[in-house]
Design an enzyme around this catalytic site. Structure first.
Site, PDB file in Angstrom:
ATOM      1  N   HIS A  86      42.587 -24.887 -20.563  1.00 20.64           N
ATOM      2  CA  HIS A  86      42.894 -25.349 -21.923  1.00 20.64           C
ATOM      3  C   HIS A  86      42.324 -26.747 -22.115  1.00 20.64           C
ATOM      4  O   HIS A  86      42.633 -27.654 -21.357  1.00 20.64           O
ATOM      5  CB  HIS A  86      44.410 -25.397 -22.151  1.00 20.64           C
ATOM      6  N   TYR A 213      53.649 -27.460 -28.694  1.00 19.37           N
ATOM      7  CA  TYR A 213      54.910 -28.203 -28.541  1.00 19.37           C
ATOM      8  C   TYR A 213      55.430 -28.488 -29.951  1.00 19.37           C
ATOM      9  O   TYR A 213      54.768 -29.206 -30.707  1.00 19.37           O
ATOM     10  CB  TYR A 213      54.669 -29.535 -27.841  1.00 19.37           C
ATOM     11  N   PRO A 305      60.852 -30.933 -17.721  1.00 15.04           N
ATOM     12  CA  PRO A 305      59.592 -30.179 -17.733  1.00 15.04           C
ATOM     13  C   PRO A 305      58.665 -30.460 -18.921  1.00 15.04           C
ATOM     14  O   PRO A 305      57.537 -29.961 -18.942  1.00 15.04           O
ATOM     15  CB  PRO A 305      60.046 -28.710 -17.745  1.00 15.04           C
ATOM     16  N   LYS A 309      54.896 -31.888 -15.266  1.00 12.92           N
ATOM     17  CA  LYS A 309      54.435 -32.726 -14.146  1.00 12.92           C
ATOM     18  C   LYS A 309      54.994 -32.344 -12.768  1.00 12.92           C
ATOM     19  O   LYS A 309      54.426 -32.742 -11.744  1.00 12.92           O
ATOM     20  CB  LYS A 309      54.834 -34.192 -14.412  1.00 12.92           C
ATOM     21  N   TYR A 397      48.637 -36.414 -19.633  1.00  6.70           N
ATOM     22  CA  TYR A 397      48.885 -34.976 -19.567  1.00  6.70           C
ATOM     23  C   TYR A 397      47.918 -34.286 -18.602  1.00  6.70           C
ATOM     24  O   TYR A 397      48.337 -33.466 -17.784  1.00  6.70           O
ATOM     25  CB  TYR A 397      48.780 -34.347 -20.972  1.00  6.70           C
TER      26      TYR A 397
END
Ligand code: RFL
Ligand code: PHB
Length: 410
Positions: A86, A213, A305, A309, A397
């Site tokens: 992604h 998200y 979560p 990570k 990220y």
């Protein structure tokens, strides 16, 4: 089946190894593999059955440095074939989508690949190396960690077994025995969040190419996936939520509401074949070592979560410890081992901050405090409109570089 190596472990006296590894999650199995490649002997012990650890559904996002490491050490073939790369992610709020372009901003990407697949690949590597990995062990105790010859005591196949070693790697997760063994020497830092995640696996096609998200007035939702046919999705729920109160129809209805996008988002509904509730917590124990015991991964730290990570941190710790043990066995150098805690913690605390930041920005906090909601929306507007802010989010990220290489020297 109780063990993986073709050569059996005999119970007629102590077993001798260089590093005893307690726990066969991502941390323990990665460490075992990295040490094996440096010619360092290990015995891995695990309380659960092999089938259980290979099926345990947990994390799904691998950072770029994790993927690079797994490929470099030859456990990345299936990951390369089946992992989903992604190049960005969507943040959805006020029912609108905003993409963070990871690759455009940082040059890196993430890979969606289930944690249990990483675990399966590492168990296969262990088996191919014909090195010992004992499942279903009981009554594990760590002794002598302040001396030169620590021991692990356990029961395997009904027989007591003693492992004599130079070092113990405590890779036994948050509920293991390693951290409690040195509890008196540790300072702990902790935060509980007043919500949990209800997670599902469903036999439905992902409704978007990348993760979504969503920060909604009803609470947080996450649309993730495992394959082109299976989605993994999460809903923010009460910390003491009862799964029985969440029949499938309620889950789909809430996902539809929270993931709604004015510009269109067709959530495919279908069979839900796994449901679970995960509490949310941040936790760090310092130092991550005492004498000849080193804590690795969730044994030392937990993140909520939201930043994806946990598994990545576990593998990064394993990498640092492999480097330190490599230096010890190659050159007798103790310096890298002495600074293990310091080397790991800097990156661990960065991930702690990022996970807390993502969690605080995206979840419904106090419904009676509209001021807080305005701050969240301001932050969301900022990270999706400022290139500098988006780059910072993307850089964290996709994963900051691991602190050390895995091998001491080529
Ligand atoms: P693990 O995986 O808990 O493995 C520890 C192992 O030790 C065994 N054990 C013992 N063995 C021998 N003797 C004893 N006395 C023992 N006591 C315990 C256990 O059976 C187990 O097999 O720890 P490790 O290796 O440090 O790995 C950490 C990760 O599992 C964890 O951080 C992640 O799953 C967290 N996480 C995520 N991490 C990510 O990097 N990306 C994600 O997208 C992500 N999503 C998640 C997550 C965790 C979640 N849950 C369920 C907590 C999503 C969720 C919902
Ligand atoms: C997952 O796919 O399980 C997942 C993805 C992203 C997260 C957490 C979990 O932040």
């Amino acid at each position: 089946m109780g063990s993986v190596a073709r050569r059996p472990i005999h119970h007629d006296g102590p077993v001798r190894t260089q590093v005893a590894i307690v726990g066969a999650g991502p941390a323990g199995l990665a460490l075992a593999h990295l040490l094996h490649l440096q010619g360092i002997d290990t015995v891995v012990i695990e309380t659960r059955r092999r089938e259980y650890v290979e099926k345990r559904v947990r994390a799904g996002v691998l950072e770029q440095p994790t993927v690079d490491l797994l490929r470099e050490v030859d456990v990345g073939d299936r990951l390369a074939r089946e992992g989903l790369t992604h190049h960005g992610t969507t943040l959805r709020f006020r029912n609108r989508s905003h993409r963070i372009d990871f690759t455009g901003l940082t040059g890196s990407a993430i890979t969606v690949y289930g944690q249990q697949e990483v675990v399966r690949d590492l168990i296969t590597a262990r088996q191919e190396a014909d090195r010992p990995l004992l499942f279903e062990v009981d009554d594990v105790r760590l002794e002598g960690i302040d001396g030169e010859r620590p021991q692990v005591h356990l029961v395997h196949q009904g027989e007591p077994l003693q492992i004599d070693c130079d070092f113990i790697a405590g890779c036994d997760g948050f509920h293991g025995v390693s951290r409690p063994t040195i509890a008196e020497e540790l300072t702990t830092f902790e935060r509980f969040y007043p919500f949990a995640w209800l997670g599902i696996l469903a036999g439905t096609r992902p409704s978007s190419q990348e993760l979504v998200y969503a920060s909604h007035e009803n609470g947080f939702a996450l649309h993730s996936m495992r394959s082109p046919e299976v989605t993994r999705q999460y809903l923010q729920v009460e910390p003491d939520e009862d799964l029985a109160q969440w029949p499938d129809e309620r889950i789909w209805s809430e996902l539809r509401t929270r993931l709604f996008d004015e510009d269109g988002f067709d959530l495919e509904e279908g069979e839900i074949f796994e449901k679970s509730i995960t509490p949310m917590r941040s936790f760090v124990a310092e130092p991550m070592q005492s004498g000849r015991l080193f804590l690795v991964g969730d044994a030392a730290h937990i993140v909520p979560p939201t930043g994806a990570k946990g598994m990545n941190l576990a593998i990064a710790d394993a990498c640092v410890l492999s480097h330190g043990l490599g230096a010890f066995y190659a050159e007798g150098s103790r310096e890298q081992l002495a600074s293990y805690t310091q080397t790991c913690l800097r990156r661990v605390w960065r991930a702690e901050h990022f996970s807390w930041f993502m969690t605080s920005m995206l979840h419904r906090l106090n419904a009676d405090d509209p001021f807080e909601r305005k701050l969240q929306l301001s932050q969301l507007d900022y990270v999706t409109s400022s290139r500098a802010a988006a780059t910072s989010l993307a850089e964290n990220y996709v994963g900051l570089p691991f602190p050390t290489p895995w091998r001491w020297k080529d």
